[in-house]
Design an enzyme around this catalytic site. Structure first.
Site, PDB file in Angstrom:
ATOM      1  N   ASP A 103       0.877  -1.266   0.111  1.00  0.00           N
ATOM      2  CA  ASP A 103      -0.061   0.106  -0.189  1.00  0.00           C
ATOM      3  C   ASP A 103       0.951   1.378   0.155  1.00  0.00           C
ATOM      4  O   ASP A 103       1.931   1.279   0.353  1.00  0.00           O
ATOM      5  CB  ASP A 103      -0.775   0.122   1.394  1.00  0.00           C
ATOM      6  CG  ASP A 103      -1.806  -1.095   1.480  1.00  0.00           C
ATOM      7  OD1 ASP A 103      -2.185  -1.695   0.460  1.00  0.00           O
ATOM      8  OD2 ASP A 103      -2.020  -1.152   2.729  1.00  0.00           O
TER       9      ASP A 103
HETATM   10  N1  URA Z   1      -1.132  -5.919   3.801  1.00  0.00           N
HETATM   11  C1  URA Z   1      -1.552  -4.680   4.157  1.00  0.00           C
HETATM   12  O1  URA Z   1      -2.749  -4.376   4.564  1.00  0.00           O
HETATM   13  N2  URA Z   1      -0.947  -3.560   3.271  1.00  0.00           N
HETATM   14  C2  URA Z   1       0.217  -3.965   2.778  1.00  0.00           C
HETATM   15  O2  URA Z   1       0.789  -2.973   1.944  1.00  0.00           O
HETATM   16  C3  URA Z   1       0.707  -5.337   2.692  1.00  0.00           C
HETATM   17  C4  URA Z   1       0.008  -6.275   3.426  1.00  0.00           C
END
Ligand code: URA
Length: 246
Positions: A103
């Site tokens: 993310d």
């Molecule tokens: N889980 C999440 O919530 N975000 C990420 O970037 C990777 C795994």
């Protein structure tokens, strides 16, 4: 002879799935003939294969791990002009792209490559490569809450598979905890949603390992090439689901 989508992915054009889309869209020619049938085979040594009129080359394979900072998009392009992970990679002429996603607000270990087969193997849901995160959460989760994450928890897209979950640090004054969590899937925002499901919001998320690979002391925003042993170990793990013996 190999399937055309595999040849294209190996040549670094895109992931195998994207290559299939290119074939279906009529953008791929073999010896001057447009091919739109997915099972078609070709010989990468003998046949002249083009994508949108450009011959494919068998590029040198690149495998990189970077420490992605937060506030950066895991994407090869951003129409909104935000910072993207490849902005951090200098001096590489091959067209590399991220393996899976982190993310915008997540930091840590991200792989980049131009090897579509490798990317496909590591992100395919059936391969279950373990990924470990440090999640800083609001409040101190109770042990029974962590047990729920260990057992698998109901999310809107189904049950999660069992996770390994441990306390790493507890800060009573700040009312925060750092939890180490290893998951074997890669659903969208999975770790954040798992902690939401036990009512502890994630305030910082960092991926510290991917399969056998550890982020170690790679500094934020920096990257390094993987060794051939590391690449082989990741491929083996994707195939067998097992970690390398130390
Ligand atoms: N889980 C999440 O919530 N975000 C990420 O970037 C990777 C795994």
């Amino acid at each position: 002879m190999e399937r055309l989508q595999k040849i294209l992915a190996q040549a670094g054009i895109a992931s195998r799935r994207k290559c299939e889309e290119l074939i279906l869209a009529g953008k791929v020619e073999v010896n001057g003939e447009t091919v739109t049938v997915l099972g078609t085979k070709a010989d990468p040594e003998q046949d002249i294969i083009t994508v949108e009129g450009k011959p494919i080359r068998n590029e040198k394979k690149i495998y990189i791990m970077m420490n992605k900072p937060k506030g950066v998009i895991t994407s090869a392009k951003d129409p909104a002009g935000r910072k993207i992970v490849t902005d951090y990679i200098k001096g590489i002429k091959e067209r590399i792209y991220p393996v899976g996603r982190l993310d915008y607000d997540t930091e840590g270990l991200l792989l980049l490559t131009n090897d579509g087969e490798f990317a496909n193997m590591l992100t395919h849901p059936k391969h279950h490569v373990p990924k470990t995160y440090l999640a800083t959460v609001e409040g101190i989760p109770h042990g029974t809450d962590l047990d729920k994450l260990r057992a698998g928890i109901q999310l809107e897209d189904g049950m999660t598979s069992p996770a390994e979950v441990e306390y790493k640090d507890i800060d009573i004054e700040k009312n925060e905890a750092v939890i180490t969590i290893t998951i074997h899937e890669g659903r969208n925002r999975q770790v954040r949603r798992m902690f939401d499901a036990i009512s502890h919001k994630v305030i910082r998320l960092k991926r510290v390992s991917f399969g056998d690979l550890q982020l170690d002391n790679l500094k934020r925003g920096l990257y390094r090439h993987l060794t051939s042993n590391e690449v082989e170990a990741l491929k083996n793990m994707a195939k067998t689901g097992k970690k390398r013996k130390k």
